[in-house]
Design an enzyme around this catalytic site. Structure first.
Site, PDB file in Angstrom:
ATOM      1  N   ASP A   1       0.816  -1.218   0.000  1.00 38.29           N
ATOM      2  CA  ASP A   1       0.000   0.000   0.000  1.00 38.29           C
ATOM      3  C   ASP A   1       0.851   1.271   0.000  1.00 38.29           C
ATOM      4  OD1 ASP A   1      -2.066  -1.773   0.263  1.00 38.29           O
ATOM      5  OD2 ASP A   1      -2.964  -0.804   2.007  1.00 38.29           O
TER       6      ASP A   1
ATOM      7  N   HIS B   1       3.637  -2.178   3.142  1.00 39.11           N
ATOM      8  CA  HIS B   1       3.645  -0.820   2.593  1.00 39.11           C
ATOM      9  C   HIS B   1       4.954  -0.619   1.848  1.00 39.11           C
ATOM     10  CE1 HIS B   1       0.785  -0.715   5.927  1.00 39.11           C
ATOM     11  NE2 HIS B   1       0.149   0.212   5.239  1.00 39.11           N
TER      12      HIS B   1
HETATM   13 NI    NI Z   1      -2.585   3.235   3.271  1.00 30.51          NI
END
Ligand code: NI
Length: 449
Positions: A266, A411
């Protein structure tokens, strides 16, 4: 209805076991019927004698738990089912009963964990159904529909799921049940609890008096033991080896076709970290899914193009990483459409997946996303790579939440994935796991629509 491990010897209990499969969830909503307490006591006596002969008979213990539940002794029922699960974690009906009991007590986290563990042990349309009911009770419409579809993918004519899905305005193409015809009333067969409560069902096996549950919340006890003897120890901070990781993955005993895992990243793209990650994924020859921010995609369009060109999937994580639940529908759609338009322009492909920033979501957000023909995608295992800086802590964290078919969250604006994947990926590969994108995962899990 398949009753595993049921022999002629056990036929007297078959009815009780069948009743326990579904009905524990449903009976709470059913119209109360008069119950004859002597009936429960008679059945209890039969089971008690059976246990004297063989105290570890899981089918009998399962039935006994159902009797306790019928007598409104839910906590005792839970202890019995946990006790039985410790004897044989592969007895699938226990997961349905235990999950439904936990749900009835409002312990939804524990119920989720039990259902998901049950699905890791064996695909069961009944568990999918119960999981769907839990999602729907919590207002998680999309997940509820997805679970009903998974239920029907395994058992297309399962009436309660067909009806529930129809009530939600969905339709499952494989079913042969006429949707407009007369659908027979589904008889759950379950009796509601007796009003008098305690019928003198005394604890008759070890475990009933224990106050600490064998399967606590996710945070306290991690994942339940799946294979007998496969004790798990997760949460220490010392370095974790690939072989230790393999042991943790191998505690799930599943068919090779169920050995799937989806990596998701992400908040990118990031000019150096995403590029290094793409290099790594190319070396390992595995696909992943990137939930990108429109604002960052606009800054690094070449990375978006590379992600797509190298066979990965791209999802929409909004333009500016704003919490969708705090925006008006109009603003939320503007964030999402602007991002979608940019991704489509950069890759030539429309972007069907949406992951809400921070995981902030509710039924309105889910409906908003599905109203655009997009899929609302969350995750199952959170690496917390933005918070945990050590790779071994990230690996342990992922292993704690891992199960076959799970979606793992990383992430690519932090370095945790680059540090921990060289342990996780070889271990998963060694265990026969196949890396898939979110769309591939959905397809392989036979999610219709
Ligand atoms: Ni996010």
């Amino acid at each position: 209805m398949a009753i595993t491990r049921l022999t002629i010897r056990h036929s007297i209990y078959a009815v009780v076991i069948c009743m326990g499969l579904l009905s524990f969830t449903e009976f709470l909503h059913a119209t109360p019927q008069p119950v004859d307490p002597s009936e429960i006591l008679n059945e209890y006596e039969i089971l008690r004698k059976q246990l004297e002969v063989s105290k570890n008979d899981v089918a009998v213990l399962n039935s006994l738990g159902i009797l306790y539940a019928r007598a409104d002794r839910i906590n005792d029922a839970i202890l019995i089912w946990k006790h039985a699960m410790a004897i044989d974690p592969r007895y699938i009906h226990l997961y349905n009963n235990l999950g439904s009991a936990l749900k009835s007590l409002g312990k939804t986290e524990e119920a989720f964990l039990i259902y998901k563990t049950g699905l890791a042990v064996s695909p069961s349309h009944l568990i999918h159904y119960n999981l769907a009911l839990l999602h729907l009770d919590l207002g998680q419409h999309i997940e509820g529909v997805r679970s009903l579809q998974q239920c029907l993918a395994l058992q297309p004519d399962f009436e309660p799921a067909v009806r529930k899905l129809r009530d939600l305005g969905h339709y499952f193409p494989q079913t042969t049940i006429p949707l407009n015809g007369n659908i027979k009333t589904y008889s759950m067969g379950y009796k509601p609890p007796v009003e008098t409560g305690n019928l003198g069902l005394m604890p008759i096996f070890p475990g009933t008096n224990e106050s600490s549950p064998a399967y606590g919340g996710r945070e306290n006890s991690g994942l339940p033991r799946i294979k007998p003897g496969k004790e798990i120890s997760i949460g220490e901070e010392n370095p974790i080896s690939i072989s230790e990781c393999i042991n943790l993955i191998e505690r799930f005993d599943v068919e090779s076709e169920s050995r799937l895992v989806a990596l998701t990243f992400d908040d990118g793209p990031h000019p150096t970290l995403t590029t290094r990650l793409l290099d790594y994924l190319r070396t390992e020859n595995i696909p992943a899914t990137f939930f990108v921010l429109g604002s960052r995609a606009e800054t690094y369009p070449h990375i978006i193009a590379r992600i797509s060109d190298e066979g990965h999937e791209i999802g929409n994580h909004t333009w500016n990483h704003k919490s969708l639940t705090r925006l008006s529908a109009e603003s939320a759609l503007a964030e999402l459409h602007k991002t979608d338009d940019l991704i489509t322009m950069l890759t030539g492909k429309s972007c069907k997946l949406v992951r809400p920033p921070y995981g902030h979501t509710n039924s309105s957000t889910q409906q908003l996303i599905s109203s655009q023909g997009w899929h609302h995608i969350m995750w199952d295992a959170d690496s917390r790579d933005w918070q945990l800086k050590d790779s071994h802590r990230i690996v342990r964290r992922v292993m704690k939440e891992f199960f076959p078919g799970c979606i793992i969250l990383f992430h690519d604006i932090h370095s945790g994935a680059l540090q921990s994947l060289p342990t996780l990926v070889p271990a998963l590969k060694k265990c026969g796991y196949r890396f898939v994108t979110i769309s591939q995962l959905a397809q392989m899990l036979n999610i219709a629509g």
